[in-house]
Design a protein around this motif. Structure first.
Motif, PDB file in Angstrom:
ATOM      1  N   VAL A   1       0.846  -1.202  -0.030  1.00 44.77           N
ATOM      2  CA  VAL A   1      -0.013   0.012  -0.043  1.00 44.77           C
ATOM      3  C   VAL A   1       0.805   1.217  -0.015  1.00 44.77           C
ATOM      4  O   VAL A   1       1.918   1.535   0.942  1.00 44.77           O
ATOM      5  CB  VAL A   1      -0.870   0.066   1.302  1.00 44.77           C
ATOM      6  CG1 VAL A   1      -1.845   1.419   1.320  1.00 44.77           C
ATOM      7  CG2 VAL A   1      -1.837  -1.072   1.341  1.00 44.77           C
ATOM      8  N   LEU A   2       0.762   2.076  -1.089  1.00 44.71           N
ATOM      9  CA  LEU A   2       1.269   3.374  -0.941  1.00 44.71           C
ATOM     10  C   LEU A   2       0.227   4.369  -0.634  1.00 44.71           C
ATOM     11  O   LEU A   2      -0.748   4.438  -1.242  1.00 44.71           O
ATOM     12  CB  LEU A   2       1.855   3.936  -2.423  1.00 44.71           C
ATOM     13  CG  LEU A   2       2.885   2.631  -2.964  1.00 44.71           C
ATOM     14  CD1 LEU A   2       3.390   3.204  -4.451  1.00 44.71           C
ATOM     15  CD2 LEU A   2       4.188   2.604  -2.090  1.00 44.71           C
ATOM     16  N   CYS A   3       0.662   5.291   0.317  1.00 45.72           N
ATOM     17  CA  CYS A   3      -0.334   6.303   0.980  1.00 45.72           C
ATOM     18  C   CYS A   3       0.306   7.660   1.003  1.00 45.72           C
ATOM     19  O   CYS A   3       1.320   7.579   1.685  1.00 45.72           O
ATOM     20  CB  CYS A   3      -0.949   5.780   2.352  1.00 45.72           C
ATOM     21  SG  CYS A   3      -1.939   6.594   3.216  1.00 45.72           S
ATOM     22  N   SER A   4      -0.644   8.449   0.688  1.00 48.10           N
ATOM     23  CA  SER A   4      -0.168   9.932   0.903  1.00 48.10           C
ATOM     24  C   SER A   4      -0.188  10.050   2.242  1.00 48.10           C
ATOM     25  O   SER A   4      -0.743   9.626   3.220  1.00 48.10           O
ATOM     26  CB  SER A   4      -1.327  10.880   0.145  1.00 48.10           C
ATOM     27  OG  SER A   4      -1.155  12.037   0.948  1.00 48.10           O
ATOM     28  N   SER A   5       0.589  11.307   2.908  1.00 49.90           N
ATOM     29  CA  SER A   5       0.889  11.333   4.172  1.00 49.90           C
ATOM     30  C   SER A   5      -0.219  12.376   4.787  1.00 49.90           C
ATOM     31  O   SER A   5      -0.080  12.454   5.881  1.00 49.90           O
ATOM     32  CB  SER A   5       2.268  12.166   4.482  1.00 49.90           C
ATOM     33  OG  SER A   5       2.233  13.579   3.614  1.00 49.90           O
ATOM     34  N   ALA A   6      -1.142  12.712   4.107  1.00 58.94           N
ATOM     35  CA  ALA A   6      -2.361  13.362   4.650  1.00 58.94           C
ATOM     36  C   ALA A   6      -3.084  12.522   5.687  1.00 58.94           C
ATOM     37  O   ALA A   6      -3.217  11.249   5.675  1.00 58.94           O
ATOM     38  CB  ALA A   6      -3.388  13.817   3.512  1.00 58.94           C
ATOM     39  N   VAL A   7      -3.656  13.130   6.486  1.00 57.40           N
ATOM     40  CA  VAL A   7      -4.440  12.474   7.573  1.00 57.40           C
ATOM     41  C   VAL A   7      -5.469  11.671   6.758  1.00 57.40           C
ATOM     42  O   VAL A   7      -6.009  10.709   7.296  1.00 57.40           O
ATOM     43  CB  VAL A   7      -4.995  13.575   8.609  1.00 57.40           C
ATOM     44  CG1 VAL A   7      -5.897  12.789   9.729  1.00 57.40           C
ATOM     45  CG2 VAL A   7      -3.869  14.049   9.609  1.00 57.40           C
ATOM     46  N   ARG A   8      -6.286  12.311   5.927  1.00 60.94           N
ATOM     47  CA  ARG A   8      -7.408  11.669   5.366  1.00 60.94           C
ATOM     48  C   ARG A   8      -7.321  10.401   4.691  1.00 60.94           C
ATOM     49  O   ARG A   8      -8.027   9.416   4.756  1.00 60.94           O
ATOM     50  CB  ARG A   8      -8.380  12.654   4.449  1.00 60.94           C
ATOM     51  CG  ARG A   8      -7.666  13.366   3.487  1.00 60.94           C
ATOM     52  CD  ARG A   8      -8.400  14.220   2.786  1.00 60.94           C
ATOM     53  NE  ARG A   8      -7.812  15.153   1.669  1.00 60.94           N
ATOM     54  CZ  ARG A   8      -6.938  16.241   1.940  1.00 60.94           C
ATOM     55  NH1 ARG A   8      -6.474  16.604   3.068  1.00 60.94           N
ATOM     56  NH2 ARG A   8      -6.529  16.770   0.973  1.00 60.94           N
ATOM     57  N   THR A   9      -5.982  10.189   4.041  1.00 59.28           N
ATOM     58  CA  THR A   9      -5.555   9.250   3.175  1.00 59.28           C
ATOM     59  C   THR A   9      -5.045   8.238   4.316  1.00 59.28           C
ATOM     60  O   THR A   9      -5.532   6.892   4.221  1.00 59.28           O
ATOM     61  CB  THR A   9      -4.267   9.698   2.201  1.00 59.28           C
ATOM     62  OG1 THR A   9      -3.215  10.232   3.009  1.00 59.28           O
ATOM     63  CG2 THR A   9      -4.852  10.266   1.176  1.00 59.28           C
ATOM     64  N   ARG A  10      -4.368   8.415   5.173  1.00 62.01           N
ATOM     65  CA  ARG A  10      -4.085   7.656   6.397  1.00 62.01           C
ATOM     66  C   ARG A  10      -5.035   7.007   7.032  1.00 62.01           C
ATOM     67  O   ARG A  10      -5.440   5.947   7.266  1.00 62.01           O
ATOM     68  CB  ARG A  10      -3.051   8.102   7.383  1.00 62.01           C
ATOM     69  CG  ARG A  10      -1.638   8.668   6.583  1.00 62.01           C
ATOM     70  CD  ARG A  10      -0.547   8.953   7.666  1.00 62.01           C
ATOM     71  NE  ARG A  10      -1.008  10.350   7.979  1.00 62.01           N
ATOM     72  CZ  ARG A  10      -0.929  10.911   9.134  1.00 62.01           C
ATOM     73  NH1 ARG A  10      -0.752  10.210  10.339  1.00 62.01           N
ATOM     74  NH2 ARG A  10      -1.329  12.162   9.206  1.00 62.01           N
ATOM     75  N   GLU A  11      -6.170   7.693   7.267  1.00 63.09           N
ATOM     76  CA  GLU A  11      -7.469   7.304   7.999  1.00 63.09           C
ATOM     77  C   GLU A  11      -8.114   6.310   7.006  1.00 63.09           C
ATOM     78  O   GLU A  11      -8.771   5.361   7.333  1.00 63.09           O
ATOM     79  CB  GLU A  11      -8.089   8.453   8.536  1.00 63.09           C
ATOM     80  CG  GLU A  11      -7.831   8.964   9.754  1.00 63.09           C
ATOM     81  CD  GLU A  11      -8.886   9.948  10.198  1.00 63.09           C
ATOM     82  OE1 GLU A  11      -9.782  10.395   9.786  1.00 63.09           O
ATOM     83  OE2 GLU A  11      -8.261  10.684  11.143  1.00 63.09           O
TER      84      GLU A  11
END
Length: 183
Positions: free
Chosen positions: A55-65
């Motif tokens: 999983v590659l995920c942006s560091s924004a809170v909304r992407t992590r959540e």
């Protein structure tokens, strides 16, 4: 890539703009609507047997959540790489990151933002398929089947769209009207 490779492109779930107007864009959490929407996508992933190996995920809170709310649908040992460079990244930057993936990783889930994720999802398709992804609302998921043997060869018109789902389409197919506030 093995013939069973998959690329899953997911836009973060709906974020909360109302909780605190002073919150920086990168720090916005998911809204209740977003949590309901991503639960539908999690159910879809589990029912479809779509299990990413990375999983590659942006560091924004909304992407992590968003990723946290998918946890039950993901393999327990799947690596989740949270990367600043994916925050609000443009399609070319997302593609450059995907091209860096080791060829031993068959299925990748990329969680990002519009307009980059939408532009990437459409650009990877042949022109005759691009109409199938007219918009990319929050919590939308595009499932791509790469036609190239290596991630480094990924580029324009190198995938086939296997599926495109949104929380609304999943509610509709389940016969669940949902809350009007979710539309």
């Amino acid at each position: 890539m093995r013939p069973t490779s998959r690329l899953l492109l997911l836009r973060h779930a709906k974020s909360d703009w109302t909780s605190d107007p002073e919150v920086r864009d990168q720090d916005r959490p998911l809204s209740p609507k977003g949590r309901r929407g991503i639960a539908l996508v999690a159910d879809y992933l589990a029912a479809s047997g779509l299990e990413p190996d990375l999983v590659l995920c942006s560091s924004a809170v909304r992407t992590r959540e968003t990723v946290e709310h998918l946890a039950d649908a993901l393999p327990g040992d799947v690596p989740v790489l949270v990367e600043d460079r994916l925050y609000l990244a443009e399609a070319n930057d997302l593609l450059a990151r995907l091209r860096e993936i080791d060829d031993g990783v068959p299925t990748v889930l990329l969680v990002g933002h519009n307009p980059g994720i939408h532009t990437l999802a459409v650009g990877l398709l042949a022109p005759s398929e691009r109409h199938r992804v007219p918009t990319f609302p929050t919590a939308a998921l595009a499932v791509h089947d790469p036609s190239v043997p290596r991630w480094a060869e990924l580029g324009p018109a190198t995938t086939r769209l296997l599926d495109f789902v949104t929380p609304r389409s999943l509610r509709t197919s389940a016969g669940t009207p949902g809350d009007p506030a979710d539309d």
